[in-house]
Design a protein around this motif. Sequence first.
Motif, PDB file in Angstrom:
ATOM      1  N   LYS A  39       0.959  -1.205  -0.086  1.00 17.23           N
ATOM      2  CA  LYS A  39       0.163   0.043   0.006  1.00 17.23           C
ATOM      3  C   LYS A  39       0.860   1.334  -0.083  1.00 17.23           C
ATOM      4  O   LYS A  39       1.673   1.357   0.859  1.00 17.23           O
ATOM      5  N   PRO A  40       0.764   2.269  -0.908  1.00 15.26           N
ATOM      6  CA  PRO A  40       1.718   3.171  -1.074  1.00 15.26           C
ATOM      7  C   PRO A  40       1.296   4.288   0.015  1.00 15.26           C
ATOM      8  O   PRO A  40       0.410   4.664   0.240  1.00 15.26           O
ATOM      9  N   GLY A  41       2.332   4.893   0.413  1.00 18.59           N
ATOM     10  CA  GLY A  41       2.362   6.007   1.384  1.00 18.59           C
ATOM     11  C   GLY A  41       2.329   7.268   0.752  1.00 18.59           C
ATOM     12  O   GLY A  41       2.497   7.435  -0.586  1.00 18.59           O
ATOM     13  N   ALA A  42       2.003   8.368   1.182  1.00 19.02           N
ATOM     14  CA  ALA A  42       1.928   9.825   0.834  1.00 19.02           C
ATOM     15  C   ALA A  42       3.420   9.971  -0.384  1.00 19.02           C
ATOM     16  O   ALA A  42       3.258  10.526  -1.372  1.00 19.02           O
ATOM     17  N   GLY A  43       4.492   9.603   0.272  1.00 16.61           N
ATOM     18  CA  GLY A  43       5.732   9.946  -0.708  1.00 16.61           C
ATOM     19  C   GLY A  43       5.827   9.252  -1.910  1.00 16.61           C
ATOM     20  O   GLY A  43       6.414   9.837  -2.736  1.00 16.61           O
ATOM     21  N   GLU A  44       5.305   8.026  -1.860  1.00 18.14           N
ATOM     22  CA  GLU A  44       5.283   7.101  -3.081  1.00 18.14           C
ATOM     23  C   GLU A  44       4.435   7.681  -4.189  1.00 18.14           C
ATOM     24  O   GLU A  44       4.334   7.295  -5.169  1.00 18.14           O
ATOM     25  N   LEU A  45       3.216   8.536  -3.672  1.00 19.56           N
ATOM     26  CA  LEU A  45       2.309   9.189  -4.732  1.00 19.56           C
ATOM     27  C   LEU A  45       2.883  10.554  -5.291  1.00 19.56           C
ATOM     28  O   LEU A  45       2.203  11.002  -6.128  1.00 19.56           O
ATOM     29  N   ARG A  46       4.009  10.726  -4.862  1.00 22.26           N
ATOM     30  CA  ARG A  46       4.579  12.173  -5.241  1.00 22.26           C
ATOM     31  C   ARG A  46       4.619  12.235  -6.740  1.00 22.26           C
ATOM     32  O   ARG A  46       5.053  11.254  -7.669  1.00 22.26           O
ATOM     33  N   GLY A  47       3.881  13.116  -7.430  1.00 20.56           N
ATOM     34  CA  GLY A  47       3.885  13.424  -8.830  1.00 20.56           C
ATOM     35  C   GLY A  47       2.686  12.788  -9.655  1.00 20.56           C
ATOM     36  O   GLY A  47       2.514  12.761 -10.765  1.00 20.56           O
ATOM     37  N   LEU A  48       1.855  12.059  -8.711  1.00 20.12           N
ATOM     38  CA  LEU A  48       0.743  11.211  -9.310  1.00 20.12           C
ATOM     39  C   LEU A  48      -0.523  11.988  -8.508  1.00 20.12           C
ATOM     40  O   LEU A  48      -0.468  12.559  -7.531  1.00 20.12           O
TER      41      LEU A  48
END
Length: 107
Positions: free
Chosen positions: A37-46
């Motif tokens: 499950k992605p965290g906020a940082g992994e969603l950067r740019g999306l």
Amino acid sequence: MTQTTSAPVTTADVRTVNLDNPIQRGETAIDTLQLRKPGAGELRGLTIADLARLDVAAILTLLPRITTPPISPAEAAALSIEDLFACSTEVGDFLLQKRDRAAFPRA
């Protein structure tokens, strides 16, 4: 010095996708991916909206950030359509709240 601990990973936070068409890496075939499950940082740019629409570009950007074993952007782009869709639906499921997820029984 402060020590940080990470939250325990639960099965709701990790999904396993069995690939119909394994990723070939040298002599090794990767036939299973675990998606975290992605965290906020992994969603950067999306955008969450793009992920909710299962936008291919957004999913291909996210997968290398959340897979175990780690896959490269080129390996993500080379996934077969059925394997990409299987990964995409798991990503989409991560976006649901628990009460909403209960309305969709898992196989």
